[in-house]
Design an enzyme around this catalytic site. Sequence first.
Site, PDB file in Angstrom:
ATOM      1  N   ASP A   1     -68.387  86.705 -87.488  1.00 55.82           N
ATOM      2  CA  ASP A   1     -68.532  88.391 -86.823  1.00 55.82           C
ATOM      3  C   ASP A   1     -67.823  87.992 -85.636  1.00 55.82           C
ATOM      4  O   ASP A   1     -67.618  86.736 -84.591  1.00 55.82           O
ATOM      5  CB  ASP A   1     -70.105  88.866 -86.176  1.00 55.82           C
TER       6      ASP A   1
ATOM      7  N   ASP B   1     -68.443  95.228 -91.820  1.00 55.70           N
ATOM      8  CA  ASP B   1     -69.240  95.858 -91.813  1.00 55.70           C
ATOM      9  C   ASP B   1     -69.225  97.257 -91.660  1.00 55.70           C
ATOM     10  O   ASP B   1     -69.940  97.947 -91.660  1.00 55.70           O
ATOM     11  CB  ASP B   1     -69.796  95.282 -90.173  1.00 55.70           C
TER      12      ASP B   1
END
Length: 202
Positions: free
Chosen positions: A161, A175
Amino acid sequence: MAEAERIIGTPDTPDAAGEGQERPDAEPEQQEQEQAPERTRGKRRVAVLFAVALFAYLLDLGSKMLVVAKLEHHEPIEIIGDWLRFAAIRNAGAAFGFGEAFTIIFTVIAAAVIVVIARLARKLHSLPWAIALGLLLGGALGNLTDRIFRAPGVFEGAVVDFIAPKHFAVFNLADSAIVCGGILIVILSFRGLDPDGTVHKD
């Protein structure tokens, strides 16, 4: 003259010959012709689904490779002051960092989502649904790739991330694709549009 015509008879015309006779092959041929455009449209929608999925997957994969190579173990990069930064982290949980104790469960769920989308593709005739499912598929594949190939091990890998808004969880492009696809599916469902292109009203 009339008597002669009665005895000799009149030649059969094409219309007369066909009148009153059934053409057993006419209806199947007509059905085949009507179904052909539907099959073609369905193939196009499936092509859109996989094109969107491939684009989302490659974009996510490329961004993660760049982040690992250039940003990991370095100071975060400020994009919009301290409101938006790029900061590389490894997330063992689900989207947005939730549920780090259930990595294997989230991996299984991602794989199940991919299977379900593949099955839905067989009856897909809606362009908006093709885009929505493509986003879900690309996002699920992007994070599943991390689960399988990244440390600490197969099906237990941590997802990369890097998008870090202020006062919000850190996430990645996979995401984002999943969330956008999910929102689009909710909108389509409220509007009564099914994946096969039919519209229903409750």
